[in-house]
Write a protein that holds these residues in place. Structure first.
Motif, PDB file in Angstrom:
ATOM      1  N   LEU A   1       0.904  -1.413   0.152  1.00 28.80           N
ATOM      2  CA  LEU A   1      -0.041   0.004   0.068  1.00 28.80           C
ATOM      3  C   LEU A   1       0.780   1.172   0.037  1.00 28.80           C
ATOM      4  O   LEU A   1       1.623   1.521   0.912  1.00 28.80           O
ATOM      5  CB  LEU A   1      -1.128  -0.060   1.154  1.00 28.80           C
ATOM      6  CG  LEU A   1      -1.851   1.157   1.499  1.00 28.80           C
ATOM      7  CD1 LEU A   1      -2.788   1.391   0.621  1.00 28.80           C
ATOM      8  CD2 LEU A   1      -2.115   1.223   2.975  1.00 28.80           C
ATOM      9  N   LEU A   2       0.877   2.015  -1.204  1.00 30.28           N
ATOM     10  CA  LEU A   2       1.568   3.196  -1.193  1.00 30.28           C
ATOM     11  C   LEU A   2       0.883   4.340   0.034  1.00 30.28           C
ATOM     12  O   LEU A   2      -0.073   4.441  -0.233  1.00 30.28           O
ATOM     13  CB  LEU A   2       1.507   3.681  -2.812  1.00 30.28           C
ATOM     14  CG  LEU A   2       2.558   4.895  -2.703  1.00 30.28           C
ATOM     15  CD1 LEU A   2       3.699   4.580  -2.611  1.00 30.28           C
ATOM     16  CD2 LEU A   2       2.370   5.554  -4.274  1.00 30.28           C
ATOM     17  N   ASN A   3       1.637   4.736   0.763  1.00 32.08           N
ATOM     18  CA  ASN A   3       1.391   5.771   1.862  1.00 32.08           C
ATOM     19  C   ASN A   3       2.349   7.108   1.483  1.00 32.08           C
ATOM     20  O   ASN A   3       3.231   7.014   0.744  1.00 32.08           O
ATOM     21  CB  ASN A   3       1.672   5.250   3.214  1.00 32.08           C
ATOM     22  CG  ASN A   3       1.259   6.052   4.196  1.00 32.08           C
ATOM     23  OD1 ASN A   3       0.356   6.801   4.163  1.00 32.08           O
ATOM     24  ND2 ASN A   3       2.056   6.134   5.554  1.00 32.08           N
ATOM     25  N   ARG A   4       1.858   8.151   2.057  1.00 30.86           N
ATOM     26  CA  ARG A   4       2.410   9.338   1.872  1.00 30.86           C
ATOM     27  C   ARG A   4       2.429   9.723   0.453  1.00 30.86           C
ATOM     28  O   ARG A   4       3.572  10.438   0.077  1.00 30.86           O
ATOM     29  CB  ARG A   4       3.633   9.566   2.730  1.00 30.86           C
ATOM     30  CG  ARG A   4       3.561   9.103   4.076  1.00 30.86           C
ATOM     31  CD  ARG A   4       4.719   9.527   4.994  1.00 30.86           C
ATOM     32  NE  ARG A   4       4.528  10.969   5.390  1.00 30.86           N
ATOM     33  CZ  ARG A   4       4.771  11.484   6.570  1.00 30.86           C
ATOM     34  NH1 ARG A   4       5.657  10.857   7.152  1.00 30.86           N
ATOM     35  NH2 ARG A   4       4.578  12.766   6.622  1.00 30.86           N
ATOM     36  N   TYR A   5       1.721   9.579  -0.255  1.00 30.95           N
ATOM     37  CA  TYR A   5       1.462   9.805  -1.723  1.00 30.95           C
ATOM     38  C   TYR A   5       1.272  11.287  -2.136  1.00 30.95           C
ATOM     39  O   TYR A   5       0.448  11.689  -1.541  1.00 30.95           O
ATOM     40  CB  TYR A   5       0.627   8.704  -2.775  1.00 30.95           C
ATOM     41  CG  TYR A   5       0.528   9.057  -3.930  1.00 30.95           C
ATOM     42  CD1 TYR A   5       1.595   9.007  -4.821  1.00 30.95           C
ATOM     43  CD2 TYR A   5      -0.740   9.410  -4.608  1.00 30.95           C
ATOM     44  CE1 TYR A   5       1.370   9.074  -6.119  1.00 30.95           C
ATOM     45  CE2 TYR A   5      -0.816   9.342  -5.937  1.00 30.95           C
ATOM     46  CZ  TYR A   5       0.157   9.450  -6.746  1.00 30.95           C
ATOM     47  OH  TYR A   5      -0.033   9.535  -7.986  1.00 30.95           O
ATOM     48  N   LEU A   6       2.299  11.829  -2.819  1.00 30.15           N
ATOM     49  CA  LEU A   6       2.019  13.145  -3.295  1.00 30.15           C
ATOM     50  C   LEU A   6       1.643  13.026  -4.913  1.00 30.15           C
ATOM     51  O   LEU A   6       2.823  13.125  -5.560  1.00 30.15           O
ATOM     52  CB  LEU A   6       3.075  14.057  -3.027  1.00 30.15           C
ATOM     53  CG  LEU A   6       3.072  14.478  -1.521  1.00 30.15           C
ATOM     54  CD1 LEU A   6       4.586  15.194  -1.269  1.00 30.15           C
ATOM     55  CD2 LEU A   6       2.012  15.458  -1.128  1.00 30.15           C
ATOM     56  N   PRO A   7       0.685  13.160  -5.244  1.00 34.61           N
ATOM     57  CA  PRO A   7       0.120  13.279  -6.798  1.00 34.61           C
ATOM     58  C   PRO A   7       0.932  14.187  -7.699  1.00 34.61           C
ATOM     59  O   PRO A   7       0.926  15.275  -7.085  1.00 34.61           O
ATOM     60  CB  PRO A   7      -1.271  13.468  -7.082  1.00 34.61           C
ATOM     61  CG  PRO A   7      -1.823  13.407  -5.515  1.00 34.61           C
ATOM     62  CD  PRO A   7      -1.091  13.448  -4.458  1.00 34.61           C
TER      63      PRO A   7
END
Ligand SMILES: Nc1ncnc2c1ncn2[C@@H]1O[C@H](COP(=O)(O)OP(=O)(O)OP(=O)(O)O)[C@@H](O)[C@H]1O
Ligand SMILES: [Mg+2]
Length: 254
Positions: free
Chosen positions: A179-185
């Motif tokens: 699960l990708l966390n702290r993603y900044l699109p």
């Protein structure tokens, strides 16, 4: 039944955050989970403002002195919570004397029929690779691996893959999802990490992602449930998608 170990041996990637808010999302949807804080750092216990006297933590279960159901406390939002405390570090420290600890959680959940209760069980693992973390991995139906979208993510993932490969020798391949966390699109590092994780893990990378959200840190500091604190937030939406996806994939049976 679904036992989910939220695990990554890399520290600070969001294990506790994911455990806390996935639990709140379940409870919000009328599904009361059992949540076990299996980290002697006891961050989840602190986040949920739990006072734990000596003998009240999950250590007592590992000592064979109490069943998990006696240690679980009902929290106001609908979560049943087994707290931790620094005393739990004894389990990892006594690795040689108590080799059987690594099976204790699996056997305990079975013996107490919690495995068959239909209640999802979430375990917040410690980043230390010791009997505690392994006992969670041995008990898990699903290993949920948060990966923070930072430049060391892939390095951490390689170490993690080795650990999980080692586990396969004992238990076969336990389903796992990243699960990708702290993603900044749109941010370069985030997009690169996402592309690399897709290439490396294919379908094992969940479509849902948890975006970088100040609300998550703020909710943690306030001690409040995300859905009370910021019901309309991006974070609340991300966790609702995560729950939907886990159910859709049949990884969380309710
Ligand atoms: N998506 C996010 N947006 C903003 N802050 C986040 C996010 N995910 C985690 N954090 C923050 O990052 C920090 C580390 O998160 P967390 O404690 O959940 O990691 P962890 O993997 O449990 O750490 P440890 O390995 O020490 O147990 C916390 O301050 C948390 O509030
Ligand atoms: Mg943690």
């Amino acid at each position: 039944m679904t036992v989910i170990a939220v695990f990554n041996q890399k520290g600070g990637v969001g294990k506790t955050t994911v455990t806390a808010h996935l639990a709140a999302t379940l409870a919000r949807n009328g599904i009361e989970p059992l949540v076990i804080d299996l980290d002697p750092q006891a961050h989840l216990t602190a986040m949920w403002r739990q006072r734990v006297l000596p003998g009240e933590s999950v250590l007592r279960f590992y000592q064979g002195l109490a069943p998990l159901s006696d240690l679980a406390r009902p929290l106001p939002g609908g979560v049943h919570f087994v707290p931790s405390g620094l005393e739990l570090s004894k389990v990892d420290a006594q690795v040689v004397r108590h080799r059987d600890h690594i099976w204790r959680l699996k056997l305990g959940l079975e013996a107490e029929m919690l495995s068959d209760s239909g209640m999802p069980i979430l375990i917040d693992c410690s980043p230390a690779l010791g009997p505690l973390a392994f006992s969670a991995l041995f008990a898990a139906d699903l290993v949920l691996v948060p990966v923070a979208a930072d430049y060391l993510a892939l390095h951490g993932a390689q170490l993690l893959d080795r650990t999980l490969a080692g586990l396969t020798r004992f238990r076969g391949r336990v389903p796992r999802r990243y699960l990708l966390n702290r993603y900044l699109p749109g941010q370069d590092t985030s997009e690169q990490v996402l592309a690399q994780l897709r290439q490396r893990y294919g379908d094992e990378l969940l479509r849902s992602m948890i975006r970088e959200q100040p609300d998550l840190a703020r909710a943690a500091h306030s001690g409040e449930d995300l859905f009370n604190f910021a019901p309309e937030s991006v974070a609340a939406t991300d966790f609702s998608y995560l729950l939907d996806e886990l159910i859709e994939l049949g990884l969380l049976r309710i």
